[in-house]
Write a protein that holds these residues in place. Structure first.
Motif, short mmCIF file in Angstrom:
data_model
loop_
_atom_site.label_atom_id
_atom_site.label_comp_id
_atom_site.label_asym_id
_atom_site.label_seq_id
_atom_site.Cartn_x
_atom_site.Cartn_y
_atom_site.Cartn_z
N UNK A 222 -1.91 6.07 -2.16
CA UNK A 222 -1.19 6.44 -0.95
C UNK A 222 0.31 6.51 -1.09
N UNK A 223 0.86 6.05 -2.20
CA UNK A 223 2.31 5.99 -2.37
C UNK A 223 2.83 7.32 -2.90
N UNK A 224 3.79 7.91 -2.17
CA UNK A 224 4.39 9.16 -2.61
C UNK A 224 5.72 8.93 -3.32
N UNK A 225 6.42 7.85 -2.96
CA UNK A 225 7.74 7.60 -3.54
C UNK A 225 8.05 6.11 -3.53
N UNK A 226 8.89 5.69 -4.46
CA UNK A 226 9.34 4.30 -4.51
C UNK A 226 10.84 4.25 -4.74
N UNK A 227 11.46 3.20 -4.21
CA UNK A 227 12.82 2.83 -4.56
C UNK A 227 12.74 1.46 -5.19
N UNK A 228 13.30 1.31 -6.41
CA UNK A 228 13.23 0.04 -7.11
C UNK A 228 14.64 -0.47 -7.40
N UNK A 229 14.85 -1.75 -7.06
CA UNK A 229 16.13 -2.40 -7.34
C UNK A 229 16.13 -2.96 -8.76
N UNK A 230 17.30 -3.19 -9.33
CA UNK A 230 17.37 -3.75 -10.70
C UNK A 230 16.64 -5.08 -10.85
N UNK A 237 7.04 4.32 -0.07
CA UNK A 237 6.76 5.22 1.04
C UNK A 237 5.37 5.81 0.83
N UNK A 238 4.52 5.70 1.85
CA UNK A 238 3.14 6.16 1.77
C UNK A 238 2.94 7.37 2.66
N UNK A 239 2.02 8.24 2.27
CA UNK A 239 1.64 9.40 3.07
C UNK A 239 0.13 9.59 3.01
N UNK A 240 -0.46 10.05 4.12
CA UNK A 240 -1.88 10.40 4.08
C UNK A 240 -2.03 11.86 3.66
N UNK A 241 -3.28 12.34 3.64
CA UNK A 241 -3.54 13.69 3.15
C UNK A 241 -2.96 14.77 4.06
N UNK A 242 -2.66 14.42 5.31
CA UNK A 242 -2.06 15.40 6.21
C UNK A 242 -0.62 15.73 5.82
N UNK A 300 -0.52 10.23 9.35
CA UNK A 300 0.12 8.92 9.25
C UNK A 300 0.91 8.80 7.95
N UNK A 301 1.92 7.95 7.99
CA UNK A 301 2.68 7.58 6.81
C UNK A 301 3.07 6.11 6.97
N UNK A 302 3.70 5.54 5.96
CA UNK A 302 4.01 4.12 6.07
C UNK A 302 5.03 3.66 5.06
N UNK A 303 5.40 2.38 5.18
CA UNK A 303 6.39 1.75 4.31
C UNK A 303 5.86 0.38 3.89
N UNK A 304 5.96 0.08 2.60
CA UNK A 304 5.64 -1.24 2.08
C UNK A 304 6.86 -1.78 1.33
N UNK A 305 6.99 -3.10 1.33
CA UNK A 305 8.09 -3.72 0.61
C UNK A 305 7.54 -4.85 -0.23
N UNK A 306 7.88 -4.83 -1.51
CA UNK A 306 7.48 -5.91 -2.42
C UNK A 306 8.73 -6.66 -2.84
#
Length: 307
Positions: A222-230, A237-242, A300-306
């Motif tokens: 589901x993840x289309x893009x990531x931002x990674x810190x050092x 950032x997640x996106x569904x098939x729509x 739908x789309x979404x945001x996750x934070x690790x």
């Protein structure tokens, strides 16, 4: 006090906190345990660069604001005057009405009524919901017209990871094509990503200068893009098939505000924009949904934070 973006709806769950605005249903603030996950802006400001707003019934641009319906030319209002385009849909300055709200979620609705170049009635609803895993944003659009209505959707969130300089964040986008554009940023052709446009292996945001729509999206869980810190922290950032497309936009003129909400300069910001269609979809037909009378589209789309 009456704010430029209307009522402010704060929601919380676990370590997450978000503020959604009445006008444009924008994501104004988003954080986890005090770590800012978007640049944010004060309630006394309008959304800089369309930060966090919902884009409907089209994202990005319609060239010259013109498209054809049943053989008849339609003329949308030109809202990007400098480039002679219609940009970011018809709800950018519309107040949404509150449908439902609890501690962790808020649902807002706005109706698109017939107007220049768009002779349809479409009811839109957006829900922002927080959970242990992050934020999920769901959208629906119901056609209340007596004819099929063209519809596409996007959102315009900017992201950051706390106090890490945006220049140092590494951006990865799981997309194999991009849209080449003319001097007015209208698409010419969909081409394979190459060089500075290829973000599949990650690039430092400070190296990028983009206002680019991507296709060939291949999400990973589901993840289309990531931002990674050092230090390894990561925003996803997640996106569904729509949502088959994503826009990446960088600007070095995003306003910075101090704790009191006073502007203290400008800096680099990056937007990762889930989209169901690329620019100029009303003419190309790419990703464009034709919603039948009485029918409902959803995505739908979404945001996750690790951390």
């Amino acid at each position: 006090m009456t704010y430029p973006t209307g009522e402010q709806y704060e929601i919380r769950h676990g370590g997450y906190r978000a503020v959604i605005t009445e006008v444009a249903a924008a994501l104004r603030e988003f954080e986890h345990d005090g770590v800012a996950l978007n640049p944010g802006y004060p309630a006394t400001s309008t959304p800089p660069w369309g930060s966090g707003i919902v884009l409907a019934p089209w994202p990005n641009r319609v060239e010259d604001g013109q498209w054809t319906l049943d053989g008849k030319e339609q003329q949308l209002d030109l809202t990007e005057v400098s480039r002679h385009n219609a940009i970011h849909g018809l709800l950018r300055y519309t107040p949404y009405r509150l449908v439902a709200r609890d501690d962790a979620s808020v649902t807002l609705a706005a109706t698109i009524y017939p107007q220049h170049g768009y002779p349809f009635i479409v009811e839109t609803i957006v829900t922002y919901a927080l959970s242990d895993s992050g934020m999920t944003v769901t959208h629906t659009a119901t056609n209340r017209s007596d004819a099929p209505a063209p519809f596409a959707l996007g959102t315009h969130p900017f992201f950051r990871i706390g106090g890490v300089p945006t220049e140092e964040l590494v951006l990865t986008v799981n997309a194999s094509t991009r849209f080449d554009v003319d001097e007015r940023l209208n698409p010419l052709a969909e081409v394979p990503v190459d060089g500075d446009y290829d973000l599949r292996e990650g690039r430092a945001v400070g190296e990028l200068e983009l206002d680019t729509a991507y296709g060939g999206v291949a999400t990973v869980e589901g993840v289309v893009a990531t931002l990674r810190a050092p230090d390894g922290r990561e925003l996803r950032v997640l996106q569904d098939d729509a949502h088959g497309y994503v826009q990446v936009f960088t600007t070095r003129e995003f306003p910075l505000f101090d704790a009191a909400g006073e502007r203290e300069g400008y800096g680099l910001a990056v937007a990762i924009e889930p989209m169901t269609a690329p620019p100029n979809a009303f003419n190309s037909g790419l990703g464009l949904h034709w919603i039948e009378p009485g029918a409902t589209w959803n995505g739908a789309w979404g945001i996750q934070y690790a951390g």
